[in-house]
Design an enzyme around this catalytic site. Structure first.
Site, PDB file in Angstrom:
ATOM      1  N   ASP A  73       0.819  -1.136   0.072  1.00 41.34           N
ATOM      2  CA  ASP A  73      -0.014   0.126   0.051  1.00 41.34           C
ATOM      3  C   ASP A  73       0.866   1.348  -0.057  1.00 41.34           C
ATOM      4  O   ASP A  73       2.036   1.222   0.218  1.00 41.34           O
ATOM      5  CB  ASP A  73      -1.037   0.147   1.202  1.00 41.34           C
ATOM      6  CG  ASP A  73      -0.266  -0.441   2.427  1.00 41.34           C
ATOM      7  OD1 ASP A  73       1.052  -0.372   2.510  1.00 41.34           O
ATOM      8  OD2 ASP A  73      -0.879  -0.823   3.216  1.00 41.34           O
ATOM      9  N   GLU A  86      -9.527  -1.772   5.471  1.00 44.07           N
ATOM     10  CA  GLU A  86     -10.123  -1.330   6.729  1.00 44.07           C
ATOM     11  C   GLU A  86     -11.321  -2.191   6.797  1.00 44.07           C
ATOM     12  O   GLU A  86     -11.928  -2.921   6.076  1.00 44.07           O
ATOM     13  CB  GLU A  86     -10.504  -0.049   6.865  1.00 44.07           C
ATOM     14  CG  GLU A  86      -9.578   1.085   6.715  1.00 44.07           C
ATOM     15  CD  GLU A  86      -8.590   1.306   7.979  1.00 44.07           C
ATOM     16  OE1 GLU A  86      -8.725   0.186   8.730  1.00 44.07           O
ATOM     17  OE2 GLU A  86      -8.234   2.075   8.415  1.00 44.07           O
ATOM     18  N   HIS A 132      -7.111  -4.416  10.348  1.00 45.87           N
ATOM     19  CA  HIS A 132      -6.935  -4.421   8.642  1.00 45.87           C
ATOM     20  C   HIS A 132      -5.488  -5.202   8.418  1.00 45.87           C
ATOM     21  O   HIS A 132      -4.577  -5.182   9.221  1.00 45.87           O
ATOM     22  CB  HIS A 132      -6.871  -2.940   8.240  1.00 45.87           C
ATOM     23  CG  HIS A 132      -5.618  -2.290   8.887  1.00 45.87           C
ATOM     24  ND1 HIS A 132      -6.062  -1.024   9.355  1.00 45.87           N
ATOM     25  CD2 HIS A 132      -4.443  -2.214   8.677  1.00 45.87           C
ATOM     26  CE1 HIS A 132      -4.725  -0.230   9.672  1.00 45.87           C
ATOM     27  NE2 HIS A 132      -3.715  -1.192   9.275  1.00 45.87           N
ATOM     28  N   ASP A 149      -7.313  -2.641  14.183  1.00 53.06           N
ATOM     29  CA  ASP A 149      -8.603  -2.589  14.124  1.00 53.06           C
ATOM     30  C   ASP A 149      -8.830  -3.895  13.078  1.00 53.06           C
ATOM     31  O   ASP A 149      -9.748  -4.201  12.492  1.00 53.06           O
ATOM     32  CB  ASP A 149      -9.245  -1.382  13.248  1.00 53.06           C
ATOM     33  CG  ASP A 149      -8.564  -1.130  11.920  1.00 53.06           C
ATOM     34  OD1 ASP A 149      -7.827  -1.852  11.519  1.00 53.06           O
ATOM     35  OD2 ASP A 149      -9.161  -0.088  11.399  1.00 53.06           O
TER      36      ASP A 149
HETATM   37  C1  GLP Z   1      -0.225   0.299   8.506  1.00 56.30           C
HETATM   38  C2  GLP Z   1      -0.112  -0.595   7.379  1.00 56.30           C
HETATM   39  C3  GLP Z   1      -0.227  -2.086   7.634  1.00 56.30           C
HETATM   40  C4  GLP Z   1       0.320  -2.260   9.157  1.00 56.30           C
HETATM   41  C5  GLP Z   1      -0.120  -1.530  10.059  1.00 56.30           C
HETATM   42  C6  GLP Z   1       0.381  -1.897  11.521  1.00 56.30           C
HETATM   43  O1  GLP Z   1      -1.537   0.665   8.756  1.00 56.30           O
HETATM   44  N1  GLP Z   1      -0.581  -0.138   6.292  1.00 56.30           N
HETATM   45  O2  GLP Z   1       0.102  -2.910   6.588  1.00 56.30           O
HETATM   46  O3  GLP Z   1       0.262  -3.740   9.367  1.00 56.30           O
HETATM   47  O4  GLP Z   1      -0.003  -0.409   9.903  1.00 56.30           O
HETATM   48  O5  GLP Z   1       1.379  -1.095  11.814  1.00 56.30           O
HETATM   49  P1  GLP Z   1       2.414  -1.376  12.991  1.00 56.30           P
HETATM   50  O6  GLP Z   1       3.283  -2.570  12.584  1.00 56.30           O
HETATM   51  O7  GLP Z   1       3.145  -0.380  13.047  1.00 56.30           O
HETATM   52  O8  GLP Z   1       1.534  -1.753  14.017  1.00 56.30           O
END
Ligand code: GLP
Length: 260
Positions: A67, A143, A138, A136
């Site tokens: 993404d 989402e 995702h 959440d």
């Molecule tokens: C973002 C990314 C996700 C990732 C998530 C969790 O939203 N788009 O791919 O898994 O963050 O982030 P973190 O690893 O910092 O908890």
């Protein structure tokens, strides 16, 4: 789903890196699906170490990131392109032409998303997809209530996700509202998936993903339908799993012949 409960994030990251390294040594032209966020940073550090100290080469690999924020230029400090350059690409031998990340500045977003899907298919599909887990539920930026069959497209972030990701920006308001993300259907076509989740903050979401119903309200729960998924956890992230002793038992008694 294979649930692997490791002593700490460092151990999980080493195991995940070893899995990717074995894949790349077996198949130097492997197609890797990559993720951003804090969770995979130690995994990338370990891949860099393997590249420098153990001759692991990515020169024939192809990568596709999940993404990118819509509206951010690749050089923007909050962009995922910048994140990947900083945490992985600048320190390994992958040619720039083999790196794919959605273009946050694409003028025609639907056409760009369709081209991204075509590029994945043209590369022969993703051999292994790394995933983190949003608080959440995702995956990528899909989402809650995202279609479980969705393809690469634009999405609107929830306020919770914007707040979670505000630390990468100068202020909460500067986190973009929109993103381009691989769809859940796109992610599900990867031949293998390795999801990492660490810390107590993720425990309830991990339990919902692994032991709850498959529902678009928890997008990661769709992984229950994928035949080759490893969920790599530390102890705090595993703490709300009702069957965690069973998962440990399964892992400890894995037949020696069974590959990772
Ligand atoms: C973002 C990314 C996700 C990732 C998530 C969790 O939203 N788009 O791919 O898994 O963050 O982030 P973190 O690893 O910092 O908890």
């Amino acid at each position: 789903m294979e649930i692997v409960i490791t002593p700490d994030p460092a151990a999980a990251s080493r195991q995940a890196a070893a899995y990717l390294a074995a894949l790349v040594r077996r198949n130097p032209g492997a197609v890797l699906g990559l993720a951003t966020g804090s969770t995979p940073v130690a995994l990338y550090r370990e891949l860099i170490r393997l590249h420098r100290e153990e001759q692991l080469s990515f020169s024939r690999c192809t990568t596709f990131n999940l993404d990118e924020y819509a509206g951010l230029a690749p050089g923007h400090p909050g962009s995922y392109r910048r994140f990947m350059d900083e945490h992985l690409f600048a320190s390994i031998d992958i040619p720039a032409s083999r790196i794919h990340i959605p273009d946050g500045l694409a003028a025609d977003i639907p056409a760009h998303c369709a081209a991204y899907e075509q590029a994945i298919a043209g590369a022969g599909g993703i051999d292994a997809q790394i995933l983190g887990l949003g608080s959440d539920g995702h995956i990528g930026f899909n989402e809650p209530t995202s279609s479980l069959a969705s393809r690469t497209r634009i999405k609107t972030l929830t306020e919770r996700t914007r707040a979670d990701n505000a630390r990468h920006f100068s202020s909460a308001q500067s986190v973009p509202q929109h993103v381009i993300t691989m769809g859940i259907g796109t992610i599900m076509e990867a031949r293998a998936i390795v999801l990492l989740a660490f810390g107590e903050k993720k425990a309830a979401t991990v339990a919902a993903m692994v032991e709850g119903p498959v529902t678009a309200l928890v997008p990661a729960s769709v992984l229950q339908m994928h035949p080759v998924v490893k969920v790599m956890l530390d102890e705090p992230a595993a703490s709300q799993l009702r069957r965690r002793e069973y998962y440990r038992h399964v892992f400890d008694h894995k037949p020696a012949w069974q590959q990772w």
